[in-house]
Design an enzyme around this catalytic site. Structure first.
Site, mmCIF file in Angstrom:
data_model
loop_
_atom_site.group_PDB
_atom_site.id
_atom_site.type_symbol
_atom_site.label_atom_id
_atom_site.label_comp_id
_atom_site.label_asym_id
_atom_site.label_seq_id
_atom_site.Cartn_x
_atom_site.Cartn_y
_atom_site.Cartn_z
ATOM 1 C CE LYS A 114 -4.569 -1.219 1.179
ATOM 2 N NZ LYS A 114 -5.731 -1.267 2.010
ATOM 3 C CE LYS A 197 -6.611 -6.518 -1.931
ATOM 4 N NZ LYS A 197 -7.763 -6.560 -1.085
ATOM 5 C CE LYS A 200 -13.890 -1.792 -0.140
ATOM 6 N NZ LYS A 200 -12.717 -1.927 0.723
HETATM 7 N N1 AQP Z 1 -9.948 -8.803 -4.844
HETATM 8 C C1 AQP Z 1 -10.434 -9.503 -3.827
HETATM 9 N N2 AQP Z 1 -10.638 -10.820 -3.959
HETATM 10 C C2 AQP Z 1 -11.146 -11.550 -2.948
HETATM 11 N N3 AQP Z 1 -11.497 -11.032 -1.767
HETATM 12 C C3 AQP Z 1 -11.310 -9.706 -1.585
HETATM 13 N N4 AQP Z 1 -11.533 -8.897 -0.551
HETATM 14 C C4 AQP Z 1 -11.196 -7.640 -0.880
HETATM 15 N N5 AQP Z 1 -10.714 -7.603 -2.137
HETATM 16 C C5 AQP Z 1 -10.778 -8.874 -2.604
HETATM 17 C C6 AQP Z 1 -12.077 -9.364 0.722
HETATM 18 O O1 AQP Z 1 -13.140 -8.522 1.068
HETATM 19 C C7 AQP Z 1 -13.154 -8.355 2.487
HETATM 20 C C8 AQP Z 1 -13.209 -6.905 2.796
HETATM 21 O O2 AQP Z 1 -12.003 -6.307 2.376
HETATM 22 P P1 AQP Z 1 -11.772 -4.769 2.627
HETATM 23 O O3 AQP Z 1 -12.594 -4.022 1.692
HETATM 24 O O4 AQP Z 1 -11.947 -4.445 4.041
HETATM 25 O O5 AQP Z 1 -10.250 -4.559 2.430
HETATM 26 P P2 AQP Z 1 -9.292 -4.763 1.278
HETATM 27 O O6 AQP Z 1 -8.952 -6.202 1.195
HETATM 28 O O7 AQP Z 1 -8.181 -3.811 1.492
HETATM 29 O O8 AQP Z 1 -10.155 -4.368 -0.003
HETATM 30 P P3 AQP Z 1 -9.805 -3.356 -1.123
HETATM 31 O O9 AQP Z 1 -10.923 -3.337 -2.064
HETATM 32 O O10 AQP Z 1 -8.435 -3.628 -1.672
HETATM 33 O O11 AQP Z 1 -9.851 -2.001 -0.357
HETATM 34 P P4 AQP Z 1 -8.834 -0.834 -0.380
HETATM 35 O O12 AQP Z 1 -8.637 -0.530 -1.821
HETATM 36 O O13 AQP Z 1 -9.505 0.262 0.372
HETATM 37 O O14 AQP Z 1 -7.610 -1.355 0.292
HETATM 38 C C9 AQP Z 1 -11.912 -9.047 3.026
HETATM 39 O O15 AQP Z 1 -12.301 -10.303 3.557
HETATM 40 C C10 AQP Z 1 -11.043 -9.217 1.830
HETATM 41 O O16 AQP Z 1 -10.241 -10.361 1.924
#
Ligand code: AQP
Length: 333
Positions: A114, A197, A200
Protein backbone atom coordinates in the site's frame (compact mmCIF):
# COMPACT_ATOMS: atom_id res chain seq x y z
CA UNK A 1 -13.74 -20.35 27.51
CA UNK A 2 -17.03 -20.61 25.63
CA UNK A 3 -17.11 -23.37 23.03
CA UNK A 4 -19.53 -21.41 20.88
CA UNK A 5 -18.38 -21.01 17.27
CA UNK A 6 -18.34 -17.30 16.56
CA UNK A 7 -17.45 -15.59 13.29
CA UNK A 8 -16.19 -12.03 12.92
CA UNK A 9 -15.51 -10.33 9.61
CA UNK A 10 -15.63 -6.87 8.08
CA UNK A 11 -14.92 -4.67 5.10
CA UNK A 12 -13.61 -1.15 4.89
CA UNK A 13 -15.98 1.57 3.62
CA UNK A 14 -13.22 3.05 1.45
CA UNK A 15 -15.15 3.01 -1.84
CA UNK A 16 -17.82 1.07 -3.69
CA UNK A 17 -17.87 -2.59 -2.76
CA UNK A 18 -16.87 -4.77 -5.70
CA UNK A 19 -16.99 -8.25 -7.14
CA UNK A 20 -13.86 -9.24 -5.15
CA UNK A 21 -15.57 -8.29 -1.89
CA UNK A 22 -18.65 -10.24 -2.96
CA UNK A 23 -16.91 -13.44 -4.10
CA UNK A 24 -14.10 -13.36 -1.53
CA UNK A 25 -16.16 -12.28 1.45
CA UNK A 26 -19.88 -11.43 1.46
CA UNK A 27 -21.30 -14.54 -0.14
CA UNK A 28 -19.30 -16.66 2.28
CA UNK A 29 -20.56 -14.60 5.20
CA UNK A 30 -24.10 -15.42 4.13
CA UNK A 31 -23.43 -19.17 4.11
CA UNK A 32 -21.88 -19.05 7.57
CA UNK A 33 -24.98 -17.54 9.17
CA UNK A 34 -26.61 -20.95 9.51
CA UNK A 35 -23.79 -22.58 11.48
CA UNK A 36 -22.20 -19.78 13.48
CA UNK A 37 -23.07 -16.76 15.54
CA UNK A 38 -21.90 -14.08 13.09
CA UNK A 39 -20.69 -10.54 13.68
CA UNK A 40 -20.28 -8.48 10.51
CA UNK A 41 -18.72 -5.08 10.87
CA UNK A 42 -18.25 -2.09 8.60
CA UNK A 43 -14.72 -1.22 9.68
CA UNK A 44 -14.80 2.57 9.47
CA UNK A 45 -11.84 2.93 11.88
CA UNK A 46 -9.70 0.92 9.48
CA UNK A 47 -10.92 3.10 6.63
CA UNK A 48 -9.41 6.27 8.11
CA UNK A 49 -5.90 4.79 8.07
CA UNK A 50 -5.90 6.44 4.65
CA UNK A 51 -7.57 9.82 4.07
CA UNK A 52 -11.37 9.72 3.83
CA UNK A 53 -13.54 12.71 3.15
CA UNK A 54 -15.96 12.75 6.14
CA UNK A 55 -19.21 13.08 4.17
CA UNK A 56 -18.09 10.40 1.72
CA UNK A 57 -17.12 8.10 4.61
CA UNK A 58 -20.62 8.41 6.08
CA UNK A 59 -22.19 7.63 2.72
CA UNK A 60 -19.86 4.71 2.07
CA UNK A 61 -20.46 3.26 5.54
CA UNK A 62 -24.19 3.12 4.81
CA UNK A 63 -23.52 1.76 1.35
CA UNK A 64 -21.31 -0.99 2.80
CA UNK A 65 -24.10 -1.96 5.21
CA UNK A 66 -26.52 -1.97 2.27
CA UNK A 67 -24.12 -4.23 0.34
CA UNK A 68 -23.95 -6.70 3.25
CA UNK A 69 -27.74 -6.87 3.49
CA UNK A 70 -28.31 -6.95 -0.28
CA UNK A 71 -25.92 -9.89 -0.66
CA UNK A 72 -27.82 -11.81 2.03
CA UNK A 73 -26.55 -10.85 5.48
CA UNK A 74 -29.60 -10.94 7.75
CA UNK A 75 -29.32 -8.17 10.36
CA UNK A 76 -31.73 -10.00 12.66
CA UNK A 77 -29.80 -13.24 12.65
CA UNK A 78 -26.29 -11.75 12.48
CA UNK A 79 -24.92 -8.67 14.19
CA UNK A 80 -24.30 -5.86 11.69
CA UNK A 81 -22.77 -2.60 12.86
CA UNK A 82 -20.01 -0.10 12.18
CA UNK A 83 -16.81 -0.44 14.18
CA UNK A 84 -16.57 3.09 15.64
CA UNK A 85 -19.80 2.51 17.61
CA UNK A 86 -18.07 0.07 19.96
CA UNK A 87 -15.19 1.76 21.82
CA UNK A 88 -13.65 -1.57 22.85
CA UNK A 89 -12.07 -1.96 19.38
CA UNK A 90 -9.78 1.03 20.03
CA UNK A 91 -9.13 0.09 23.65
CA UNK A 92 -8.11 -3.47 22.88
CA UNK A 93 -6.07 -2.32 19.87
CA UNK A 94 -3.98 -0.18 22.21
CA UNK A 95 -3.26 -3.15 24.44
CA UNK A 96 -2.29 -5.14 21.33
CA UNK A 97 0.00 -2.32 20.17
CA UNK A 98 1.92 -3.15 23.32
CA UNK A 99 1.85 -6.92 22.67
CA UNK A 100 2.71 -7.09 18.95
CA UNK A 101 6.40 -6.70 18.07
CA UNK A 102 7.74 -4.21 15.53
CA UNK A 103 9.41 -7.06 13.67
CA UNK A 104 6.03 -8.71 13.14
CA UNK A 105 4.50 -5.59 11.63
CA UNK A 106 7.58 -4.98 9.48
CA UNK A 107 6.83 -8.24 7.71
CA UNK A 108 3.28 -7.30 6.67
CA UNK A 109 3.23 -7.34 2.89
CA UNK A 110 -0.04 -5.40 2.57
CA UNK A 111 1.50 -2.39 4.31
CA UNK A 112 4.48 -2.54 1.98
CA UNK A 113 2.23 -2.88 -1.07
CA UNK A 114 0.00 0.00 0.00
CA UNK A 115 2.71 2.52 0.84
CA UNK A 116 5.20 1.62 -1.89
CA UNK A 117 7.97 4.20 -1.84
CA UNK A 118 5.95 6.63 0.35
CA UNK A 119 6.56 4.85 3.63
CA UNK A 120 7.51 8.03 5.52
CA UNK A 121 4.20 9.65 4.63
CA UNK A 122 1.98 6.70 5.62
CA UNK A 123 -0.17 7.17 8.73
CA UNK A 124 0.86 5.38 11.92
CA UNK A 125 -2.65 3.88 11.85
CA UNK A 126 -1.93 2.11 8.57
CA UNK A 127 1.16 0.55 10.10
CA UNK A 128 -0.67 -0.81 13.16
CA UNK A 129 -3.78 -1.73 11.16
CA UNK A 130 -3.20 -5.49 11.77
CA UNK A 131 -3.26 -4.88 15.54
CA UNK A 132 -6.67 -3.22 15.23
CA UNK A 133 -7.82 -6.15 13.12
CA UNK A 134 -6.69 -8.52 15.87
CA UNK A 135 -8.65 -6.44 18.37
CA UNK A 136 -11.77 -6.55 16.15
CA UNK A 137 -11.70 -10.33 16.20
CA UNK A 138 -10.59 -11.01 19.76
CA UNK A 139 -12.88 -8.40 21.35
CA UNK A 140 -15.63 -10.95 20.65
CA UNK A 141 -13.46 -14.05 21.17
CA UNK A 142 -14.33 -14.97 17.60
CA UNK A 143 -13.17 -18.47 16.68
CA UNK A 144 -13.49 -18.31 12.89
CA UNK A 145 -12.72 -15.55 10.41
CA UNK A 146 -13.72 -15.83 6.76
CA UNK A 147 -11.17 -13.91 4.71
CA UNK A 148 -9.85 -13.60 1.20
CA UNK A 149 -6.34 -14.98 0.67
CA UNK A 150 -5.04 -11.39 0.78
CA UNK A 151 -5.86 -11.21 4.50
CA UNK A 152 -4.26 -14.50 5.53
CA UNK A 153 -1.07 -12.88 6.77
CA UNK A 154 -3.03 -10.47 8.99
CA UNK A 155 -4.94 -13.36 10.45
CA UNK A 156 -1.68 -15.13 11.26
CA UNK A 157 -0.71 -12.01 13.18
CA UNK A 158 -3.97 -12.18 15.12
CA UNK A 159 -3.05 -15.74 16.10
CA UNK A 160 0.44 -14.60 17.12
CA UNK A 161 -0.98 -11.78 19.24
CA UNK A 162 -3.48 -14.11 20.95
CA UNK A 163 -0.75 -16.66 21.63
CA UNK A 164 1.69 -14.09 23.02
CA UNK A 165 -0.97 -12.40 25.15
CA UNK A 166 -2.10 -15.75 26.58
CA UNK A 167 1.52 -16.73 27.23
CA UNK A 168 2.71 -13.41 28.72
CA UNK A 169 -0.28 -13.10 31.05
CA UNK A 170 -0.53 -16.83 31.79
CA UNK A 171 -4.13 -17.00 30.68
CA UNK A 172 -6.27 -18.76 28.07
CA UNK A 173 -8.54 -15.83 27.53
CA UNK A 174 -8.15 -15.61 23.74
CA UNK A 175 -9.01 -18.38 21.28
CA UNK A 176 -6.62 -19.09 18.42
CA UNK A 177 -8.77 -18.14 15.44
CA UNK A 178 -9.14 -20.26 12.32
CA UNK A 179 -9.28 -18.75 8.84
CA UNK A 180 -12.22 -19.83 6.69
CA UNK A 181 -11.26 -19.59 3.01
CA UNK A 182 -14.00 -20.83 0.75
CA UNK A 183 -14.31 -21.65 -2.96
CA UNK A 184 -12.94 -20.46 -6.27
CA UNK A 185 -13.46 -16.74 -5.80
CA UNK A 186 -10.99 -16.47 -2.94
CA UNK A 187 -8.85 -13.90 -4.77
CA UNK A 188 -10.30 -11.84 -7.59
CA UNK A 189 -7.75 -9.87 -9.60
CA UNK A 190 -7.96 -6.53 -11.40
CA UNK A 191 -9.60 -6.60 -14.83
CA UNK A 192 -6.73 -4.44 -16.11
CA UNK A 193 -3.85 -6.42 -14.62
CA UNK A 194 -4.23 -10.06 -13.65
CA UNK A 195 -1.34 -9.85 -11.19
CA UNK A 196 -2.96 -7.14 -9.01
CA UNK A 197 -5.91 -7.75 -6.72
CA UNK A 198 -9.24 -6.15 -7.55
CA UNK A 199 -9.39 -3.21 -5.17
CA UNK A 200 -11.68 -0.30 -4.25
CA UNK A 201 -8.80 2.13 -4.25
CA UNK A 202 -7.47 1.29 -7.73
CA UNK A 203 -7.70 4.59 -9.64
CA UNK A 204 -9.15 2.83 -12.70
CA UNK A 205 -12.91 2.15 -12.55
CA UNK A 206 -12.29 -0.40 -15.29
CA UNK A 207 -10.17 -2.50 -12.93
CA UNK A 208 -13.22 -3.62 -10.95
CA UNK A 209 -16.91 -4.44 -11.19
CA UNK A 210 -18.66 -2.48 -8.46
CA UNK A 211 -21.82 -3.79 -6.82
CA UNK A 212 -23.47 -0.52 -7.87
CA UNK A 213 -22.69 -1.02 -11.60
CA UNK A 214 -25.66 -1.43 -13.94
CA UNK A 215 -25.78 -4.10 -16.68
CA UNK A 216 -24.36 -1.79 -19.39
CA UNK A 217 -21.42 -0.82 -17.20
CA UNK A 218 -20.69 -4.44 -16.33
CA UNK A 219 -20.78 -5.33 -20.03
CA UNK A 220 -18.42 -2.46 -20.93
CA UNK A 221 -15.96 -3.37 -18.17
CA UNK A 222 -15.83 -7.05 -19.11
CA UNK A 223 -15.50 -6.16 -22.80
CA UNK A 224 -12.49 -3.97 -22.00
CA UNK A 225 -10.93 -6.47 -19.57
CA UNK A 226 -7.37 -7.36 -20.49
CA UNK A 227 -6.88 -10.84 -22.01
CA UNK A 228 -4.34 -12.59 -24.22
CA UNK A 229 -4.54 -13.70 -27.85
CA UNK A 230 -4.87 -17.43 -27.14
CA UNK A 231 -8.08 -19.45 -26.87
CA UNK A 232 -9.32 -21.13 -23.70
CA UNK A 233 -7.37 -24.28 -22.84
CA UNK A 234 -8.83 -27.73 -22.25
CA UNK A 235 -7.86 -27.79 -18.58
CA UNK A 236 -7.02 -25.30 -15.84
CA UNK A 237 -3.36 -26.33 -16.09
CA UNK A 238 -3.29 -24.64 -19.52
CA UNK A 239 -3.96 -21.27 -17.83
CA UNK A 240 -0.47 -21.33 -16.31
CA UNK A 241 1.41 -18.07 -17.02
CA UNK A 242 -1.80 -16.36 -18.24
CA UNK A 243 -2.89 -14.22 -15.25
CA UNK A 244 -5.74 -12.37 -16.98
CA UNK A 245 -7.20 -15.54 -18.50
CA UNK A 246 -6.87 -17.27 -15.12
CA UNK A 247 -8.73 -14.44 -13.45
CA UNK A 248 -11.65 -14.32 -15.89
CA UNK A 249 -12.05 -18.10 -15.80
CA UNK A 250 -11.86 -17.93 -11.99
CA UNK A 251 -14.59 -15.29 -11.86
CA UNK A 252 -16.84 -17.34 -14.14
CA UNK A 253 -16.18 -20.42 -12.01
CA UNK A 254 -16.98 -18.58 -8.79
CA UNK A 255 -20.17 -17.06 -10.17
CA UNK A 256 -21.43 -20.43 -11.41
CA UNK A 257 -20.18 -22.50 -8.45
CA UNK A 258 -17.95 -24.52 -10.77
CA UNK A 259 -14.21 -25.22 -10.76
CA UNK A 260 -11.76 -23.55 -13.17
CA UNK A 261 -11.27 -26.94 -14.76
CA UNK A 262 -14.97 -27.38 -15.46
CA UNK A 263 -15.09 -23.92 -17.06
CA UNK A 264 -12.12 -24.80 -19.28
CA UNK A 265 -13.81 -28.01 -20.38
CA UNK A 266 -16.97 -26.04 -21.20
CA UNK A 267 -15.19 -23.33 -23.25
CA UNK A 268 -12.22 -25.27 -24.65
CA UNK A 269 -10.90 -23.75 -27.90
CA UNK A 270 -13.21 -20.72 -27.79
CA UNK A 271 -11.85 -17.18 -28.00
CA UNK A 272 -12.24 -14.48 -25.36
CA UNK A 273 -14.80 -12.59 -27.44
CA UNK A 274 -17.24 -15.47 -26.91
CA UNK A 275 -16.18 -16.16 -23.35
CA UNK A 276 -16.60 -12.54 -22.31
CA UNK A 277 -20.19 -12.56 -23.56
CA UNK A 278 -20.94 -15.63 -21.44
CA UNK A 279 -19.18 -14.06 -18.47
CA UNK A 280 -21.20 -10.85 -18.85
CA UNK A 281 -24.43 -12.84 -18.83
CA UNK A 282 -23.66 -14.66 -15.59
CA UNK A 283 -22.25 -11.52 -13.94
CA UNK A 284 -25.37 -9.49 -14.77
CA UNK A 285 -27.65 -12.32 -13.70
CA UNK A 286 -25.96 -12.61 -10.29
CA UNK A 287 -25.28 -8.94 -9.62
CA UNK A 288 -28.41 -7.17 -10.92
CA UNK A 289 -30.63 -8.26 -7.97
CA UNK A 290 -27.92 -7.11 -5.53
CA UNK A 291 -27.59 -3.72 -7.22
CA UNK A 292 -31.38 -3.25 -7.19
CA UNK A 293 -31.66 -4.18 -3.52
CA UNK A 294 -28.76 -1.89 -2.56
CA UNK A 295 -30.46 1.02 -4.33
CA UNK A 296 -33.72 0.28 -2.48
CA UNK A 297 -31.94 0.22 0.89
CA UNK A 298 -29.98 3.39 0.14
CA UNK A 299 -33.29 5.20 -0.45
CA UNK A 300 -33.91 4.97 3.30
CA UNK A 301 -30.65 5.90 5.09
CA UNK A 302 -32.46 6.35 8.42
CA UNK A 303 -33.42 2.67 8.35
CA UNK A 304 -29.79 1.67 7.67
CA UNK A 305 -28.72 3.83 10.62
CA UNK A 306 -31.29 2.13 12.86
CA UNK A 307 -29.91 -1.27 11.87
CA UNK A 308 -26.36 -0.11 12.66
CA UNK A 309 -27.35 1.36 16.03
CA UNK A 310 -29.13 -1.85 17.03
CA UNK A 311 -26.22 -3.98 15.79
CA UNK A 312 -23.81 -1.76 17.75
CA UNK A 313 -25.80 -2.34 20.94
CA UNK A 314 -25.74 -6.10 20.43
CA UNK A 315 -22.00 -6.03 19.69
CA UNK A 316 -21.32 -3.88 22.75
CA UNK A 317 -23.19 -6.35 24.95
CA UNK A 318 -20.77 -9.12 23.91
CA UNK A 319 -17.63 -6.95 23.90
CA UNK A 320 -18.03 -5.22 27.26
CA UNK A 321 -17.58 -8.20 29.61
CA UNK A 322 -14.70 -9.55 27.48
CA UNK A 323 -12.93 -6.20 27.61
CA UNK A 324 -13.42 -6.04 31.39
CA UNK A 325 -11.89 -9.51 31.68
CA UNK A 326 -8.91 -8.44 29.54
CA UNK A 327 -8.36 -5.27 31.60
CA UNK A 328 -8.35 -7.31 34.77
CA UNK A 329 -5.80 -9.73 33.31
CA UNK A 330 -3.58 -6.80 32.29
CA UNK A 331 -3.83 -5.31 35.78
CA UNK A 332 -5.91 -2.22 35.06
CA UNK A 333 -8.16 -1.16 37.99
N1 AQP B 1 -9.95 -8.80 -4.84
C1 AQP B 1 -10.43 -9.50 -3.83
N2 AQP B 1 -10.64 -10.82 -3.96
C2 AQP B 1 -11.15 -11.55 -2.95
N3 AQP B 1 -11.50 -11.03 -1.77
C3 AQP B 1 -11.31 -9.71 -1.59
N4 AQP B 1 -11.53 -8.90 -0.55
C4 AQP B 1 -11.20 -7.64 -0.88
N5 AQP B 1 -10.71 -7.60 -2.14
C5 AQP B 1 -10.78 -8.87 -2.60
C6 AQP B 1 -12.08 -9.36 0.72
O1 AQP B 1 -13.14 -8.52 1.07
C7 AQP B 1 -13.15 -8.35 2.49
C8 AQP B 1 -13.21 -6.91 2.80
O2 AQP B 1 -12.00 -6.31 2.38
P1 AQP B 1 -11.77 -4.77 2.63
O3 AQP B 1 -12.59 -4.02 1.69
O4 AQP B 1 -11.95 -4.44 4.04
O5 AQP B 1 -10.25 -4.56 2.43
P2 AQP B 1 -9.29 -4.76 1.28
O6 AQP B 1 -8.95 -6.20 1.20
O7 AQP B 1 -8.18 -3.81 1.49
O8 AQP B 1 -10.15 -4.37 0.00
P3 AQP B 1 -9.81 -3.36 -1.12
O9 AQP B 1 -10.92 -3.34 -2.06
O10 AQP B 1 -8.44 -3.63 -1.67
O11 AQP B 1 -9.85 -2.00 -0.36
P4 AQP B 1 -8.83 -0.83 -0.38
O12 AQP B 1 -8.64 -0.53 -1.82
O13 AQP B 1 -9.50 0.26 0.37
O14 AQP B 1 -7.61 -1.36 0.29
C9 AQP B 1 -11.91 -9.05 3.03
O15 AQP B 1 -12.30 -10.30 3.56
C10 AQP B 1 -11.04 -9.22 1.83
O16 AQP B 1 -10.24 -10.36 1.92
Amino acid sequence: MSDQKRVFSGAQPTGNMHLGNYLGAFRNWVKLQDDYECIYCVVDMHAITTWQDPATLTQQTREAAAAYIATGVDPEKSILFNQSRVPGHAELAWIFNCVARLGWLNRMTQFKDKVGKNREKASCGLYVYPNLMAADILLYKATHVPVGQDQKQHLELTRDIATKFNHDFKTEIFPIVEPVIMGEGAKVMSLRDGTKKMSKSDPSQYSRISLTDDADTIMAKIRKAKTDAETLPATAAGLEGRPEATNLVGIYAALTDATRNQVCVQFEGRGFGDFKKALTDVAVEKLAPITTEMARLMDDPAEIDRILVRGGERAQAIAEPILQEVKQVVGFI
